[in-house]
Design an enzyme around this catalytic site. Sequence first.
Site, PDB file in Angstrom:
ATOM      1  N   LYS A  46       0.810  -1.025  -0.018  1.00 51.32           N
ATOM      2  CA  LYS A  46      -0.030   0.147   0.000  1.00 51.32           C
ATOM      3  C   LYS A  46       0.941   1.254  -0.077  1.00 51.32           C
ATOM      4  O   LYS A  46       1.589   1.373   0.826  1.00 51.32           O
ATOM      5  CB  LYS A  46      -1.125  -0.025   1.214  1.00 51.32           C
ATOM      6  CG  LYS A  46      -1.922   1.266   1.319  1.00 51.32           C
ATOM      7  CD  LYS A  46      -2.824   1.165   2.227  1.00 51.32           C
ATOM      8  CE  LYS A  46      -2.418   1.638   3.871  1.00 51.32           C
ATOM      9  NZ  LYS A  46      -2.075   3.024   3.883  1.00 51.32           N
ATOM     10  N   ASP A  73      -3.170   4.311  -2.157  1.00 50.93           N
ATOM     11  CA  ASP A  73      -4.098   4.744  -1.028  1.00 50.93           C
ATOM     12  C   ASP A  73      -4.051   6.380  -0.922  1.00 50.93           C
ATOM     13  O   ASP A  73      -3.536   6.752   0.155  1.00 50.93           O
ATOM     14  CB  ASP A  73      -3.603   4.210   0.429  1.00 50.93           C
ATOM     15  CG  ASP A  73      -4.451   4.843   1.410  1.00 50.93           C
ATOM     16  OD1 ASP A  73      -5.766   5.046   1.416  1.00 50.93           O
ATOM     17  OD2 ASP A  73      -4.062   4.418   2.550  1.00 50.93           O
ATOM     18  N   LYS A  75      -7.026   8.329  -1.441  1.00 47.82           N
ATOM     19  CA  LYS A  75      -8.166   8.646  -0.916  1.00 47.82           C
ATOM     20  C   LYS A  75      -8.848   9.920  -1.822  1.00 47.82           C
ATOM     21  O   LYS A  75      -8.894  10.970  -1.297  1.00 47.82           O
ATOM     22  CB  LYS A  75      -8.099   8.922   0.642  1.00 47.82           C
ATOM     23  CG  LYS A  75      -7.797   8.010   1.438  1.00 47.82           C
ATOM     24  CD  LYS A  75      -7.743   8.240   2.783  1.00 47.82           C
ATOM     25  CE  LYS A  75      -7.305   6.900   3.767  1.00 47.82           C
ATOM     26  NZ  LYS A  75      -6.123   6.997   3.798  1.00 47.82           N
ATOM     27  N   ASP A  78     -12.706  15.021  -4.763  1.00 44.57           N
ATOM     28  CA  ASP A  78     -12.819  16.338  -5.485  1.00 44.57           C
ATOM     29  C   ASP A  78     -14.157  16.055  -6.312  1.00 44.57           C
ATOM     30  O   ASP A  78     -14.931  15.340  -6.223  1.00 44.57           O
ATOM     31  CB  ASP A  78     -11.416  16.227  -6.234  1.00 44.57           C
ATOM     32  CG  ASP A  78     -11.072  17.546  -6.844  1.00 44.57           C
ATOM     33  OD1 ASP A  78     -11.942  18.638  -6.999  1.00 44.57           O
ATOM     34  OD2 ASP A  78      -9.961  17.856  -6.552  1.00 44.57           O
ATOM     35  N   GLN A 208      -3.915   2.873  16.904  1.00 45.62           N
ATOM     36  CA  GLN A 208      -4.908   2.257  16.598  1.00 45.62           C
ATOM     37  C   GLN A 208      -5.972   2.100  17.766  1.00 45.62           C
ATOM     38  O   GLN A 208      -5.468   1.450  18.879  1.00 45.62           O
ATOM     39  CB  GLN A 208      -4.658   0.976  15.808  1.00 45.62           C
ATOM     40  CG  GLN A 208      -4.123   1.107  14.467  1.00 45.62           C
ATOM     41  CD  GLN A 208      -4.901   1.762  13.571  1.00 45.62           C
ATOM     42  OE1 GLN A 208      -5.938   2.118  13.570  1.00 45.62           O
ATOM     43  NE2 GLN A 208      -4.310   1.492  12.251  1.00 45.62           N
ATOM     44  N   ARG A 229       2.868  -0.988  10.831  1.00 44.82           N
ATOM     45  CA  ARG A 229       4.051  -1.007  11.960  1.00 44.82           C
ATOM     46  C   ARG A 229       4.437  -2.252  12.519  1.00 44.82           C
ATOM     47  O   ARG A 229       5.596  -2.625  12.555  1.00 44.82           O
ATOM     48  CB  ARG A 229       3.861   0.171  12.823  1.00 44.82           C
ATOM     49  CG  ARG A 229       3.869   1.505  12.591  1.00 44.82           C
ATOM     50  CD  ARG A 229       3.162   2.645  13.494  1.00 44.82           C
ATOM     51  NE  ARG A 229       1.738   2.460  13.159  1.00 44.82           N
ATOM     52  CZ  ARG A 229       0.749   3.374  13.771  1.00 44.82           C
ATOM     53  NH1 ARG A 229       1.241   4.333  14.657  1.00 44.82           N
ATOM     54  NH2 ARG A 229      -0.457   3.175  13.466  1.00 44.82           N
TER      55      ARG A 229
HETATM   56  O1  C5P Z   1       0.783   0.793  11.135  1.00 43.04           O
HETATM   57  P1  C5P Z   1      -0.396   0.547  10.963  1.00 43.04           P
HETATM   58  O2  C5P Z   1      -0.823  -0.938  11.109  1.00 43.04           O
HETATM   59  O3  C5P Z   1      -1.655   1.214  12.051  1.00 43.04           O
HETATM   60  O4  C5P Z   1      -0.948   0.994   9.500  1.00 43.04           O
HETATM   61  C1  C5P Z   1      -2.203   0.860   8.998  1.00 43.04           C
HETATM   62  C2  C5P Z   1      -2.514   1.711   7.642  1.00 43.04           C
HETATM   63  O5  C5P Z   1      -3.786   1.846   7.555  1.00 43.04           O
HETATM   64  C3  C5P Z   1      -1.970   3.121   7.742  1.00 43.04           C
HETATM   65  O6  C5P Z   1      -1.359   3.273   6.461  1.00 43.04           O
HETATM   66  C4  C5P Z   1      -3.180   3.898   7.863  1.00 43.04           C
HETATM   67  O7  C5P Z   1      -3.227   5.204   7.363  1.00 43.04           O
HETATM   68  C5  C5P Z   1      -4.089   3.101   7.176  1.00 43.04           C
HETATM   69  N1  C5P Z   1      -5.649   3.201   7.685  1.00 43.04           N
HETATM   70  C6  C5P Z   1      -5.979   3.302   8.864  1.00 43.04           C
HETATM   71  N2  C5P Z   1      -7.170   3.325   9.438  1.00 43.04           N
HETATM   72  C7  C5P Z   1      -8.058   3.935   8.469  1.00 43.04           C
HETATM   73  C8  C5P Z   1      -7.823   4.142   7.103  1.00 43.04           C
HETATM   74  C9  C5P Z   1      -6.367   3.795   6.671  1.00 43.04           C
HETATM   75  O8  C5P Z   1      -5.156   2.946   9.759  1.00 43.04           O
HETATM   76  N3  C5P Z   1      -9.378   4.049   8.692  1.00 43.04           N
END
Ligand code: C5P
Length: 253
Positions: A46, A73, A75, A78, A208, A229
């Site tokens: 991604k 990604d 998003k 527009d 998260q 991560r």
């Molecule tokens: O590092 P981690 O596993 O938290 O990464 C999650 C990925 O998903 C990041 O790129 C974040 O921008 C994306 N994302 C998210 N939540 C959302 C939409 C996208 O964590 N609602």
Amino acid sequence: MTASSSPKSDPKTLAQGKLILALDVDTVERARELVVMLRDHVGMFKIGSQLFTAAGPGLVREIVTSGSRVFLDLKFHDIPNTVAAAGVAATRFGVSIFNVHASGGSEMMRRTADAVANTAIAESLARPSVIAVTVLTSADASVLSSVGLNCEPDQQVTRLALLAAASGMDGVVASPHEVSRIRAAVGAQTFLVVTPGVRPSDSASDDQRRVMTPAQAMTAGADYLVVGRPILSAANPVETARAIVNDMAEVLC
Ligand code: C5P
């Protein structure tokens, strides 16, 4: 070889295809290193606004040309004409998935889906899946209220998932905790649900808020899991990706 013994139906191969690594890094060099290290262990990479802004479209082409799949990604949100044109550009990059904000409205989503499908046919390209972001997981009821939406995030997620499905989107990005609600609202089995917010049981949840393990997210009905991560900061990213795939595969057995 019977269908049940073909490599494609092996649970680990299936699970690997459903694991998307979020390439949330600053430099092209680090992104390249990770792609080489992990391309045989994840199904897709991604590229979000951080890396795309730093590295530009050349990196997207490079990863696609090297044979890996990309979820772009960015998003898009527009006017319909502009998002449809951005969708055409994403189709020409050869990405497998890209996304738009469902809150851009039905016409924006419909025109993008149509432009992508028409371009893919006219230029003999693979048609990417176009998915919609409903409500960002960082937005709670007070954020929605501050922009004039007096409803709970859950209600808005369902409303926008239904709008996305009716406007030709192939699926949505959603928290694993929203998957069952979305599945209940949108009947189509082919409607994709892509879920970030996934953490192996021994990983930190970082920022998260409500996470699920890979197996729990698969059990909830997710089609693809986005993980960043836990893999990017692991001492051994390959081992961590393998452990996640094994956890996902348990559900697919
Ligand atoms: O590092 P981690 O596993 O938290 O990464 C999650 C990925 O998903 C990041 O790129 C974040 O921008 C994306 N994302 C998210 N939540 C959302 C939409 C996208 O964590 N609602």
